[in-house]
Design a protein around this motif. Structure first.
Motif, PDB file in Angstrom:
ATOM      1  N   GLY A  65       9.392   1.515 -25.989  1.00 54.16           N
ATOM      2  CA  GLY A  65       9.321   2.857 -26.300  1.00 54.16           C
ATOM      3  C   GLY A  65       8.279   3.500 -25.004  1.00 54.16           C
ATOM      4  O   GLY A  65       8.363   4.775 -24.823  1.00 54.16           O
ATOM      5  N   ALA A  66       7.942   2.717 -24.342  1.00 55.29           N
ATOM      6  CA  ALA A  66       6.963   3.091 -23.003  1.00 55.29           C
ATOM      7  C   ALA A  66       7.962   3.952 -21.906  1.00 55.29           C
ATOM      8  O   ALA A  66       9.242   3.515 -21.861  1.00 55.29           O
ATOM      9  N   THR A  67       7.340   4.642 -20.982  1.00 56.84           N
ATOM     10  CA  THR A  67       8.012   5.071 -20.004  1.00 56.84           C
ATOM     11  C   THR A  67       7.479   4.121 -18.795  1.00 56.84           C
ATOM     12  O   THR A  67       6.231   4.171 -18.781  1.00 56.84           O
ATOM     13  N   VAL A  68       8.432   3.775 -18.000  1.00 56.45           N
ATOM     14  CA  VAL A  68       7.858   2.994 -17.056  1.00 56.45           C
ATOM     15  C   VAL A  68       8.453   3.545 -15.503  1.00 56.45           C
ATOM     16  O   VAL A  68       9.606   3.996 -15.658  1.00 56.45           O
ATOM     17  N   ALA A  69       7.645   3.514 -14.539  1.00 51.36           N
ATOM     18  CA  ALA A  69       8.396   4.129 -13.137  1.00 51.36           C
ATOM     19  C   ALA A  69       8.089   2.854 -12.105  1.00 51.36           C
ATOM     20  O   ALA A  69       6.912   2.370 -11.827  1.00 51.36           O
ATOM     21  N   PHE A  70       9.105   2.756 -11.389  1.00 46.59           N
ATOM     22  CA  PHE A  70       9.114   1.879 -10.211  1.00 46.59           C
ATOM     23  C   PHE A  70       9.464   2.773  -8.867  1.00 46.59           C
ATOM     24  O   PHE A  70      10.299   3.731  -8.739  1.00 46.59           O
ATOM     25  N   ASN A  71       8.636   2.212  -7.694  1.00 47.99           N
ATOM     26  CA  ASN A  71       8.866   2.909  -6.747  1.00 47.99           C
ATOM     27  C   ASN A  71       9.160   1.965  -5.664  1.00 47.99           C
ATOM     28  O   ASN A  71       9.047   0.533  -5.823  1.00 47.99           O
ATOM     29  N   CYS A  72       9.714   2.645  -4.560  1.00 46.16           N
ATOM     30  CA  CYS A  72      10.203   1.753  -3.278  1.00 46.16           C
ATOM     31  C   CYS A  72      10.347   2.444  -2.045  1.00 46.16           C
ATOM     32  O   CYS A  72      10.412   3.866  -2.134  1.00 46.16           O
ATOM     33  N   THR A  73       9.915   1.851  -1.012  1.00 47.52           N
ATOM     34  CA  THR A  73      10.074   2.708   0.159  1.00 47.52           C
ATOM     35  C   THR A  73      10.960   1.867   1.245  1.00 47.52           C
ATOM     36  O   THR A  73      10.974   0.511   0.974  1.00 47.52           O
ATOM     37  N   TYR A  74      11.422   2.579   2.097  1.00 51.23           N
ATOM     38  CA  TYR A  74      12.303   1.845   3.104  1.00 51.23           C
ATOM     39  C   TYR A  74      11.896   2.374   4.559  1.00 51.23           C
ATOM     40  O   TYR A  74      11.563   3.405   4.487  1.00 51.23           O
ATOM     41  N   SER A  75      12.376   1.517   5.590  1.00 49.91           N
ATOM     42  CA  SER A  75      11.821   1.692   6.846  1.00 49.91           C
ATOM     43  C   SER A  75      12.600   2.450   7.672  1.00 49.91           C
ATOM     44  O   SER A  75      12.534   2.868   8.761  1.00 49.91           O
ATOM     45  N   ASN A  76      13.958   2.360   7.499  1.00 48.00           N
ATOM     46  CA  ASN A  76      15.129   2.635   8.232  1.00 48.00           C
ATOM     47  C   ASN A  76      15.456   4.068   8.102  1.00 48.00           C
ATOM     48  O   ASN A  76      16.208   4.279   6.890  1.00 48.00           O
TER      49      ASN A  76
ATOM     50  N   ARG B 159       7.097  -5.358   8.822  1.00 46.29           N
ATOM     51  CA  ARG B 159       6.973  -4.723   7.848  1.00 46.29           C
ATOM     52  C   ARG B 159       8.535  -5.048   7.244  1.00 46.29           C
ATOM     53  O   ARG B 159       9.222  -5.099   7.916  1.00 46.29           O
ATOM     54  N   LYS B 160       8.640  -5.247   5.902  1.00 43.43           N
ATOM     55  CA  LYS B 160       9.641  -5.541   5.394  1.00 43.43           C
ATOM     56  C   LYS B 160      10.650  -4.124   5.364  1.00 43.43           C
ATOM     57  O   LYS B 160      10.163  -2.990   5.149  1.00 43.43           O
ATOM     58  N   GLU B 161      12.039  -4.219   5.348  1.00 37.56           N
ATOM     59  CA  GLU B 161      12.806  -3.190   5.665  1.00 37.56           C
ATOM     60  C   GLU B 161      12.721  -2.289   4.084  1.00 37.56           C
ATOM     61  O   GLU B 161      12.780  -1.071   4.090  1.00 37.56           O
ATOM     62  N   VAL B 162      12.710  -3.055   3.174  1.00 39.13           N
ATOM     63  CA  VAL B 162      12.714  -2.273   1.728  1.00 39.13           C
ATOM     64  C   VAL B 162      11.555  -2.949   0.988  1.00 39.13           C
ATOM     65  O   VAL B 162      11.418  -4.284   0.852  1.00 39.13           O
ATOM     66  N   GLU B 163      10.412  -2.264   0.609  1.00 43.74           N
ATOM     67  CA  GLU B 163       9.448  -2.759  -0.229  1.00 43.74           C
ATOM     68  C   GLU B 163       9.095  -2.160  -1.506  1.00 43.74           C
ATOM     69  O   GLU B 163       9.435  -0.755  -1.802  1.00 43.74           O
ATOM     70  N   GLN B 164       8.821  -3.015  -2.478  1.00 38.76           N
ATOM     71  CA  GLN B 164       8.785  -2.515  -3.811  1.00 38.76           C
ATOM     72  C   GLN B 164       7.423  -3.412  -4.222  1.00 38.76           C
ATOM     73  O   GLN B 164       7.410  -4.550  -3.960  1.00 38.76           O
ATOM     74  N   ASP B 165       6.860  -2.915  -5.336  1.00 41.69           N
ATOM     75  CA  ASP B 165       5.903  -3.524  -6.320  1.00 41.69           C
ATOM     76  C   ASP B 165       6.537  -4.563  -6.963  1.00 41.69           C
ATOM     77  O   ASP B 165       7.262  -4.171  -7.852  1.00 41.69           O
ATOM     78  N   PRO B 166       6.365  -6.028  -6.882  1.00 50.56           N
ATOM     79  CA  PRO B 166       6.848  -7.043  -7.408  1.00 50.56           C
ATOM     80  C   PRO B 166       6.585  -7.069  -8.785  1.00 50.56           C
ATOM     81  O   PRO B 166       7.206  -7.841  -9.666  1.00 50.56           O
ATOM     82  N   GLY B 167       5.366  -6.434  -9.342  1.00 50.31           N
ATOM     83  CA  GLY B 167       5.027  -6.550 -10.796  1.00 50.31           C
ATOM     84  C   GLY B 167       4.364  -7.656 -11.238  1.00 50.31           C
ATOM     85  O   GLY B 167       3.800  -8.316 -10.085  1.00 50.31           O
ATOM     86  N   PRO B 168       4.681  -8.317 -12.218  1.00 52.49           N
ATOM     87  CA  PRO B 168       5.443  -7.649 -13.169  1.00 52.49           C
ATOM     88  C   PRO B 168       4.817  -6.687 -14.000  1.00 52.49           C
ATOM     89  O   PRO B 168       3.635  -6.482 -13.886  1.00 52.49           O
ATOM     90  N   PHE B 169       5.637  -5.691 -14.525  1.00 58.29           N
ATOM     91  CA  PHE B 169       5.236  -4.856 -15.567  1.00 58.29           C
ATOM     92  C   PHE B 169       5.666  -5.218 -16.791  1.00 58.29           C
ATOM     93  O   PHE B 169       6.657  -5.502 -17.154  1.00 58.29           O
TER      94      PHE B 169
END
Lengths: 111, 116
Positions: free
Chosen positions: A16-27, A1-11
């Motif tokens: 004018g749009a609102t966009v949200a990015f998520n990230c999880t970390y393991s440590n 499992r990667k230490e920091v994971e993100q959705d690579p997209g692309p978005f």
């Protein structure tokens, strides 16, 4: 499992749009958290630090949930100039200041 | 004035050659880093020096040797270059203080290494 994971997209979003990015970390010992921005063929640059209580900088809002080991970035009223890759970054400075980068989430804002 | 500057910006070379990348920072920071960004855009730390002392040495082939003549400079020498060394190498610096849980790093513009 990667230490920091993100959705690579692309978005791909309209201006004018609102966009949200998520990230999880393991440590769970991670102590400080950041969002960096990297434009195409450029170096990463600090966008904002992320504080436990959440913080806002203009159109950008960052949130941290230590219990869930989850970080988010919200961009409101997207501009064309927001097009870039957004890097979630975690630091445990007991490891000598090493930054752990997620793989980045690519954002493309279209007219 | 560029805060973190690295040279060269582009480096194209043949397999087996030895090359160096130089980095200098004028921010007065005491800690400098080398990162590698591969073709999948993953940015990964290689080395870190604090006041000329090696403090981070990730699992990197020993063909890579960092050298820090003073706290404002951190150079990277690579021996016997291989195809897989092709990547963008970023230098960074920060002021790391014990007890201060912030480590904001400033990056150089990168060196694009292509090994043919």
């Amino acid at each position: 499992r990667k230490e920091v994971e993100q959705d690579p997209g692309p978005f791909n979003v309209p201006e004018g749009a609102t966009v949200a990015f998520n990230c999880t970390y393991s440590n769970s010992a991670s102590q400080s958290f950041f969002w960096y921005r990297q434009d195409c063929r450029k170096e990463p640059k600090l966008l904002m630090s992320v504080y436990s209580s959440g913080n806002e900088d203009g159109r950008f809002t960052a949130q941290l949930n230590r219990a869930s080991q989850y970080i988010s970035l919200l961009i409101r009223d997207s501009k064309l100039s927001d097009s870039a890759t957004y890097l979630c970054v975690v630091n445990n400075y007991n490891q000598g200041g090493k930054l752990i980068f997620g793989q980045g989430t690519e954002l493309s804002v279209k007219p | 004035d560029t805060a973190v500057s690295q040279t060269p910006k582009y480096l194209v070379t043949q397999m087996g050659n030895d090359k160096s990348i130089k980095c200098e920072q004028n921010l007065g920071h005491d800690t400098m880093y080398w990162y590698k960004q591969d073709s999948k855009k993953f940015l990964k730390i290689m080395f870190s020096y604090n006041n000329k002392e090696l403090i981070i040495n990730e699992t990197v082939p020993n063909r890579f040797s960092p050298k820090s003549p003073d706290k404002a400079h951190l150079n990277l020498h690579i021996n016997s270059l291989e195809l897989g060394d092709s990547a963008v190498y970023f230098c960074a610096s920060s002021q790391v203080r014990m007890g201060l849980a912030k480590n904001i790093q400033y990056f150089g513009a990168g060196t694009r290494l292509s090994v043919l």
